[in-house]
Design a protein around this motif. Structure first.
Motif, PDB file in Angstrom:
ATOM      1  N   PRO A  95      45.596  65.260  -6.777  1.00  0.00           N
ATOM      2  CA  PRO A  95      45.014  65.721  -7.769  1.00  0.00           C
ATOM      3  C   PRO A  95      45.768  66.539  -8.928  1.00  0.00           C
ATOM      4  O   PRO A  95      45.779  66.151 -10.031  1.00  0.00           O
ATOM      5  N   GLY A  96      46.780  67.297  -8.446  1.00  0.00           N
ATOM      6  CA  GLY A  96      47.452  67.965  -9.348  1.00  0.00           C
ATOM      7  C   GLY A  96      48.528  67.391 -10.014  1.00  0.00           C
ATOM      8  O   GLY A  96      49.191  67.719 -10.933  1.00  0.00           O
ATOM      9  N   MET A  97      48.736  66.084  -9.608  1.00  0.00           N
ATOM     10  CA  MET A  97      49.686  65.110 -10.293  1.00  0.00           C
ATOM     11  C   MET A  97      49.072  64.632 -11.351  1.00  0.00           C
ATOM     12  O   MET A  97      49.550  63.538 -11.989  1.00  0.00           O
ATOM     13  N   GLY A 101      51.499  62.323 -16.668  1.00  0.00           N
ATOM     14  CA  GLY A 101      52.224  61.241 -17.282  1.00  0.00           C
ATOM     15  C   GLY A 101      53.009  60.472 -16.058  1.00  0.00           C
ATOM     16  O   GLY A 101      53.754  59.634 -16.338  1.00  0.00           O
ATOM     17  N   HIS A 102      52.861  60.833 -14.697  1.00  0.00           N
ATOM     18  CA  HIS A 102      53.421  60.275 -13.528  1.00  0.00           C
ATOM     19  C   HIS A 102      52.985  58.816 -13.649  1.00  0.00           C
ATOM     20  O   HIS A 102      53.767  57.953 -12.942  1.00  0.00           O
ATOM     21  N   GLY A 103      51.825  58.746 -13.676  1.00  0.00           N
ATOM     22  CA  GLY A 103      51.153  57.092 -13.531  1.00  0.00           C
ATOM     23  C   GLY A 103      52.080  56.279 -14.412  1.00  0.00           C
ATOM     24  O   GLY A 103      52.515  55.234 -13.810  1.00  0.00           O
ATOM     25  N   LEU A 104      51.985  56.348 -15.600  1.00  0.00           N
ATOM     26  CA  LEU A 104      52.396  55.645 -16.630  1.00  0.00           C
ATOM     27  C   LEU A 104      53.954  55.460 -16.224  1.00  0.00           C
ATOM     28  O   LEU A 104      54.700  54.436 -16.288  1.00  0.00           O
ATOM     29  N   ALA A 105      54.508  56.644 -15.916  1.00  0.00           N
ATOM     30  CA  ALA A 105      56.158  56.543 -15.419  1.00  0.00           C
ATOM     31  C   ALA A 105      56.369  55.792 -14.383  1.00  0.00           C
ATOM     32  O   ALA A 105      57.266  54.807 -14.445  1.00  0.00           O
ATOM     33  N   PHE A 106      55.749  55.761 -13.372  1.00  0.00           N
ATOM     34  CA  PHE A 106      56.168  55.114 -12.195  1.00  0.00           C
ATOM     35  C   PHE A 106      55.536  53.363 -12.323  1.00  0.00           C
ATOM     36  O   PHE A 106      56.212  52.695 -11.618  1.00  0.00           O
TER      37      PHE A 106
END
Length: 167
Positions: A95-97, A101-106
């Motif tokens: 949840p802390g992630m 923007g991590h989803g769009l980046a990976f």
């Protein structure tokens, strides 16, 4: 381009982690019943047509992604895509992630890798009400707003446009 994100194959030892992630309220909201989903993931573990990966940042697992040839699991809403196209399903389990923007980046990195490996198109199909995911997918380079009915309910068909294709 994977950036700082690592992708490693899911192994049977990851099933407990995936099960925990499926219990996270934001994941459960969109993926459904954790027991049912955990059973599906376990069943797909040895399926050579399903690529299942744990996504890491700095070596720390935080997300799950799977991808497959769209014509291996024929979904009507992907039927128009050319042979060799890939579909992606993903979740952020920590949840802390979320919202950073991590989803769009990976996902951008994964879609670029799949295209570089020969996929003519990469698709994703979020629920129409999953606005957080849809915005992230748009920022990652996916586009489309066609709402379709699927066996799992309504979905929005979005396809990835490589930077070289967009300009």
């Amino acid at each position: 381009m994977a950036g700082p994100y690592g992708f490693r194959p899911v192994v049977s030892g990851d099933l407990a982690l995936l099960r925990r992630w499926l219990e996270v309220p934001e994941v459960r909201r969109w993926w459904g019943d954790p027991d049912e989903q955990a059973a599906l993931l376990e069943a797909d573990l040895d399926n050579p047509h399903m690529v299942m990966e744990i996504v890491t940042l700095g070596g720390r697992p935080f997300a799950y992604v799977q991808h497959y040839d769209v014509h291996t699991w024929p979904h009507r809403h992907f039927a128009r895509l050319p042979a060799g196209s890939r579909a992606i399903d993903a979740l952020i389990g920590e949840p802390g992630m979320l919202g950073a923007g991590h989803g769009l980046a990976f996902l951008r990195g994964l879609a670029e890798r799949l295209c570089a490996d020969g996929a003519p198109a990469v698709a994703i199909d979020p629920h129409p009400d999953n606005l957080r995911a849809r915005r992230a997918y748009e920022k990652a380079g996916f586009s489309g707003d066609l709402v379709v009915d699927t066996e799992e309910g309504p979905a929005v068909v979005m396809t990835f446009a490589r930077a070289s294709d967009a300009g």
